[in-house]
Design a protein around this motif. Sequence first.
Motif, mmCIF file in Angstrom:
data_model
loop_
_atom_site.group_PDB
_atom_site.id
_atom_site.type_symbol
_atom_site.label_atom_id
_atom_site.label_comp_id
_atom_site.label_asym_id
_atom_site.label_seq_id
_atom_site.Cartn_x
_atom_site.Cartn_y
_atom_site.Cartn_z
ATOM 1 N N TYR A 211 0.790 -1.230 0.000
ATOM 2 C CA TYR A 211 0.000 0.000 0.000
ATOM 3 C C TYR A 211 0.822 1.279 0.000
ATOM 4 O O TYR A 211 0.310 2.343 -0.339
ATOM 5 C CB TYR A 211 -0.985 0.019 1.172
ATOM 6 N N ALA A 212 2.117 1.211 0.329
ATOM 7 C CA ALA A 212 2.927 2.434 0.356
ATOM 8 C C ALA A 212 3.209 2.984 -1.041
ATOM 9 O O ALA A 212 3.502 4.171 -1.185
ATOM 10 C CB ALA A 212 4.240 2.183 1.085
ATOM 11 N N MET A 213 3.145 2.146 -2.062
ATOM 12 C CA MET A 213 3.487 2.598 -3.416
ATOM 13 C C MET A 213 2.281 2.583 -4.356
ATOM 14 O O MET A 213 2.454 2.588 -5.570
ATOM 15 C CB MET A 213 4.606 1.738 -3.993
ATOM 16 N N LYS A 241 28.315 -1.384 -6.594
ATOM 17 C CA LYS A 241 28.148 -0.293 -5.641
ATOM 18 C C LYS A 241 26.932 0.524 -6.030
ATOM 19 O O LYS A 241 26.774 0.913 -7.204
ATOM 20 C CB LYS A 241 29.397 0.591 -5.626
ATOM 21 N N LEU A 242 26.053 0.777 -5.065
ATOM 22 C CA LEU A 242 24.834 1.533 -5.351
ATOM 23 C C LEU A 242 25.132 3.022 -5.461
ATOM 24 O O LEU A 242 26.073 3.528 -4.846
ATOM 25 C CB LEU A 242 23.799 1.295 -4.261
ATOM 26 N N PRO A 243 24.315 3.761 -6.239
ATOM 27 C CA PRO A 243 24.537 5.207 -6.396
ATOM 28 C C PRO A 243 24.387 5.958 -5.076
ATOM 29 O O PRO A 243 23.725 5.491 -4.148
ATOM 30 C CB PRO A 243 23.449 5.626 -7.399
ATOM 31 N N GLU A 244 24.969 7.119 -5.002
ATOM 32 C CA GLU A 244 24.869 7.984 -3.825
ATOM 33 C C GLU A 244 23.410 8.396 -3.612
ATOM 34 O O GLU A 244 22.722 8.810 -4.557
ATOM 35 C CB GLU A 244 25.734 9.231 -4.015
ATOM 36 N N GLY A 245 22.932 8.274 -2.389
ATOM 37 C CA GLY A 245 21.560 8.664 -2.076
ATOM 38 C C GLY A 245 20.519 7.655 -2.484
ATOM 39 O O GLY A 245 19.312 7.926 -2.428
ATOM 40 N N PHE A 246 20.952 6.460 -2.897
ATOM 41 C CA PHE A 246 20.020 5.403 -3.310
ATOM 42 C C PHE A 246 19.030 5.108 -2.187
ATOM 43 O O PHE A 246 19.402 5.052 -1.020
ATOM 44 C CB PHE A 246 20.819 4.145 -3.658
ATOM 45 N N GLN A 247 17.754 4.952 -2.543
ATOM 46 C CA GLN A 247 16.647 4.660 -1.625
ATOM 47 C C GLN A 247 16.261 5.849 -0.746
ATOM 48 O O GLN A 247 15.468 5.689 0.182
ATOM 49 C CB GLN A 247 16.947 3.439 -0.743
ATOM 50 N N ARG A 248 16.792 7.023 -1.025
ATOM 51 C CA ARG A 248 16.344 8.220 -0.320
ATOM 52 C C ARG A 248 15.276 8.931 -1.151
ATOM 53 O O ARG A 248 15.213 8.776 -2.375
ATOM 54 C CB ARG A 248 17.515 9.149 -0.041
ATOM 55 N N ALA A 249 14.448 9.725 -0.485
ATOM 56 C CA ALA A 249 13.293 10.337 -1.137
ATOM 57 C C ALA A 249 13.679 11.136 -2.374
ATOM 58 O O ALA A 249 13.018 11.047 -3.420
ATOM 59 C CB ALA A 249 12.557 11.229 -0.137
ATOM 60 N N GLU A 250 14.751 11.915 -2.287
ATOM 61 C CA GLU A 250 15.146 12.767 -3.406
ATOM 62 C C GLU A 250 15.573 11.936 -4.624
ATOM 63 O O GLU A 250 15.293 12.304 -5.772
ATOM 64 C CB GLU A 250 16.280 13.694 -2.968
ATOM 65 N N TYR A 251 16.227 10.810 -4.373
ATOM 66 C CA TYR A 251 16.645 9.906 -5.461
ATOM 67 C C TYR A 251 15.413 9.309 -6.145
ATOM 68 O O TYR A 251 15.340 9.240 -7.381
ATOM 69 C CB TYR A 251 17.537 8.801 -4.898
ATOM 70 N N LEU A 252 14.423 8.901 -5.346
ATOM 71 C CA LEU A 252 13.207 8.328 -5.914
ATOM 72 C C LEU A 252 12.402 9.363 -6.689
ATOM 73 O O LEU A 252 11.793 9.047 -7.717
ATOM 74 C CB LEU A 252 12.350 7.721 -4.799
ATOM 75 N N LEU A 253 12.397 10.603 -6.204
ATOM 76 C CA LEU A 253 11.710 11.669 -6.930
ATOM 77 C C LEU A 253 12.368 11.897 -8.288
ATOM 78 O O LEU A 253 11.682 12.022 -9.315
ATOM 79 C CB LEU A 253 11.742 12.959 -6.109
ATOM 80 N N GLU A 254 13.688 11.914 -8.300
ATOM 81 C CA GLU A 254 14.433 12.128 -9.537
ATOM 82 C C GLU A 254 14.181 11.014 -10.546
ATOM 83 O O GLU A 254 14.202 11.247 -11.768
ATOM 84 C CB GLU A 254 15.926 12.218 -9.213
ATOM 85 N N HIS A 255 13.917 9.801 -10.057
ATOM 86 C CA HIS A 255 13.718 8.650 -10.941
ATOM 87 C C HIS A 255 12.246 8.294 -11.136
ATOM 88 O O HIS A 255 11.911 7.196 -11.606
ATOM 89 C CB HIS A 255 14.493 7.443 -10.407
ATOM 90 N N GLY A 256 11.343 9.209 -10.776
ATOM 91 C CA GLY A 256 9.933 9.072 -11.145
ATOM 92 C C GLY A 256 9.073 8.208 -10.245
ATOM 93 O O GLY A 256 7.930 7.902 -10.606
ATOM 94 N N ASP A 259 5.868 11.763 -6.522
ATOM 95 C CA ASP A 259 5.339 12.970 -7.160
ATOM 96 C C ASP A 259 5.941 14.232 -6.568
ATOM 97 O O ASP A 259 6.094 15.234 -7.258
ATOM 98 C CB ASP A 259 3.816 13.014 -7.013
ATOM 99 N N MET A 260 6.281 14.181 -5.285
ATOM 100 C CA MET A 260 6.861 15.364 -4.641
ATOM 101 C C MET A 260 7.509 14.995 -3.321
ATOM 102 O O MET A 260 7.131 14.006 -2.678
ATOM 103 C CB MET A 260 5.792 16.446 -4.433
ATOM 104 N N VAL A 261 8.505 15.776 -2.949
ATOM 105 C CA VAL A 261 9.126 15.695 -1.632
ATOM 106 C C VAL A 261 8.811 17.013 -0.936
ATOM 107 O O VAL A 261 9.144 18.086 -1.450
ATOM 108 C CB VAL A 261 10.645 15.468 -1.720
ATOM 109 N N VAL A 262 8.174 16.932 0.233
ATOM 110 C CA VAL A 262 7.642 18.130 0.886
ATOM 111 C C VAL A 262 8.181 18.229 2.309
ATOM 112 O O VAL A 262 8.115 17.262 3.080
ATOM 113 C CB VAL A 262 6.101 18.099 0.920
#
Length: 285
Positions: A211-213, A241-256, A259-262
């Motif tokens: 339900y989170a996604m 090696k995973l990218p910097e910031g992987f699994q953080r909100a800003e990384y997920l926003l950048e990759h679609g 919808d928004m980080v508030v």
Amino acid sequence: MTWLNSVRNALSFVVPKKETPDHLWHKCKGCGQMVFTKELEENYYVCPQCDHHERVGPKIRFQQILDEGSCQALPPVKVPEDPLKFRDSKRYADRIKAARTATAENDALLNARGTIDNHRVVVGVQDFAFMGGSMGLAVGEAFIQGVEAAIADRCPYVIFTAAGGARMQEGILSLMQMPRATVAIQMLHDAGLPYIVVLTDPTTGGVTASYAMLGDVQIAEPNALIGFAGARVIESTIREKLPEGFQRAEYLLEHGMLDMVVHRRDLRERLAQTIGYLCGQRKAA
């Protein structure tokens, strides 16, 4: 009593040492700085030094999001406790009892009716302090309770997720909450009502996989950890090696994936705006 203390007590001009209450200061988990608790509360539990968003429970979240005086908590759900009679280093029943004592809550997901800028809404909040916000029978039933309340009130359901995944002490029964929640969301869609997800730190495991996604609108707080498997597990599996910031909100926003980080101070206003758009500006009478 030591000799020094005896002498100190005998001298009337020596000012007695005063102990500072522990609750006056809070150590930020982001930068490690000591923050005056009152200042932290006034800043929505966001560190004024580094902007780290501290984890907050349902009572604080309801207070921050819902209009003053509008919050009506839904009653705790009733489900079988310890259905598998599970025991590891401790009995599962004892772990539940300890979590209830520590949080003063029945389980990891609470719902409340209320309004946000006069828009009627049902809000569910997961409490990471309650056994890591883990999803078991009670969380699944509470999620369905929140959806059914939203359908009855003809209003959106907003869920604040914070979880380490499914509750291992309930085995397959905890995993069954994933399809149950998915069906409940479809019921909300069939009723023509919005489902809004606010992902907070951390949202992982089976909660992310269900339900989170599945929100009509996906919002996250800054720097929230969001993922399914842990970063170390992924790295050991793909041997990269995973990218910097992987699994953080800003990384997920950048990759679609969001919808928004508030920022938390803007979250109430943004939710009211979003609900207004989705519900055609309908407000509570």
